[in-house]
Every structure is written in structure tokens, then in C-alpha cells.
Design a protein around this motif. Sequence first.
Motif, short mmCIF file in Angstrom:
data_model
loop_
_atom_site.label_atom_id
_atom_site.label_comp_id
_atom_site.label_asym_id
_atom_site.label_seq_id
_atom_site.Cartn_x
_atom_site.Cartn_y
_atom_site.Cartn_z
N GLU A 102 39.82 48.18 35.03
CA GLU A 102 38.77 47.93 36.01
C GLU A 102 37.86 49.16 36.10
O GLU A 102 38.33 50.30 35.98
CB GLU A 102 39.38 47.66 37.40
CG GLU A 102 40.33 46.49 37.44
CD GLU A 102 41.79 46.87 37.24
OE1 GLU A 102 42.67 46.04 37.54
OE2 GLU A 102 42.06 48.01 36.80
N CYS B 232 35.95 44.14 34.62
CA CYS B 232 37.36 44.05 34.25
C CYS B 232 37.40 43.71 32.78
O CYS B 232 37.04 42.60 32.38
CB CYS B 232 38.06 42.98 35.07
SG CYS B 232 39.72 42.55 34.49
N TRP C 224 39.84 38.54 40.93
CA TRP C 224 39.73 39.85 41.54
C TRP C 224 40.54 39.85 42.83
O TRP C 224 40.52 38.88 43.59
CB TRP C 224 38.27 40.19 41.87
CG TRP C 224 37.46 40.58 40.68
CD1 TRP C 224 36.58 39.81 39.98
CD2 TRP C 224 37.43 41.87 40.06
NE1 TRP C 224 36.03 40.53 38.96
CE2 TRP C 224 36.52 41.80 38.99
CE3 TRP C 224 38.07 43.09 40.30
CZ2 TRP C 224 36.25 42.89 38.15
CZ3 TRP C 224 37.81 44.17 39.48
CH2 TRP C 224 36.90 44.07 38.42
N TYR D 97 41.31 45.18 42.01
CA TYR D 97 42.10 44.95 40.80
C TYR D 97 41.77 43.58 40.22
O TYR D 97 41.35 42.66 40.95
CB TYR D 97 43.60 44.98 41.11
CG TYR D 97 44.09 46.25 41.74
CD1 TYR D 97 44.07 46.42 43.12
CD2 TYR D 97 44.60 47.29 40.96
CE1 TYR D 97 44.53 47.59 43.71
CE2 TYR D 97 45.07 48.46 41.54
CZ TYR D 97 45.02 48.60 42.91
OH TYR D 97 45.48 49.76 43.48
N CYS D 98 42.03 43.43 38.92
CA CYS D 98 41.88 42.11 38.30
C CYS D 98 43.21 41.72 37.67
O CYS D 98 43.99 42.57 37.24
CB CYS D 98 40.76 42.10 37.28
SG CYS D 98 40.95 43.27 35.92
#
Length: 117
Positions: free
Chosen positions: A6, A22, A36, A95-96
Motif C-alpha cells: 500500500e 495497492c 480497502w 490496508y488492502c
Amino acid sequence: QVQLVESGGGLVQAGGSLRLSCAASGRTFSSTTIGWFRQAPGKELAFVAAISWSSGSTYYAHSLKGRFTISRDNAKNTMYLQMNSLKPEDTAAYYCNALIVSARVAWGQGTQVTVSS
């Protein structure tokens, strides 16, 4: 082994915009729905948005729809999150990963978004 990276976070004033990326290496997202997520200090991980890699269908947390836009670039195997009209409560690590728990890979380092008032 799949790696998720990311990027794009930073410090921005309220009302500003950021675009997160990402990037996946190791394999393509192909038929997976990727999302996400964000985690604010002292809070649990929360869903932000997701996109079906094959169809492009999008899904949003109700409270964020209209300000955030998720997209993907199949050729680059990269997913994006355009965040507009940012608010201090959007401050979090983003975050992904796959939307479905059973399809998830190791979490990346995340990218920090800080929105000042």
C-alpha cells in the motif's frame, strides 16, 4: 507468494484529497474481490470499500460512499482509493486485502493517512 504494498498516504488538511494505491505482486487478483480496510488508533479494523476484479462492481461502507471512490487497473494489477473531502475521523492506517477472509493473504504494512483539522 503474494505481496501487497500500500502507498499514497500522508498528512492532509481536512477537506483535502489523497489517492491510495495497492499493488500486488506474485499473482494477479483475477476473480477475487479486493478491498480497502482501515484501522484507527485504538479501534478495530473496519471495511472501507471493495471492488470485484473481474466485473468492476464496487462496494462501500455506507458512511463513506460519495467521498471515496475505489478503482482498479488490471494491467498494473493495482487497486486505488480516491479519498476526497477528508475528515479528521478518516485518520487511520489503510490496508488492502481480499474481501473474503478465506481468500486473504498476508497483510501489508499499510499506509498511514492523517487528516488535520
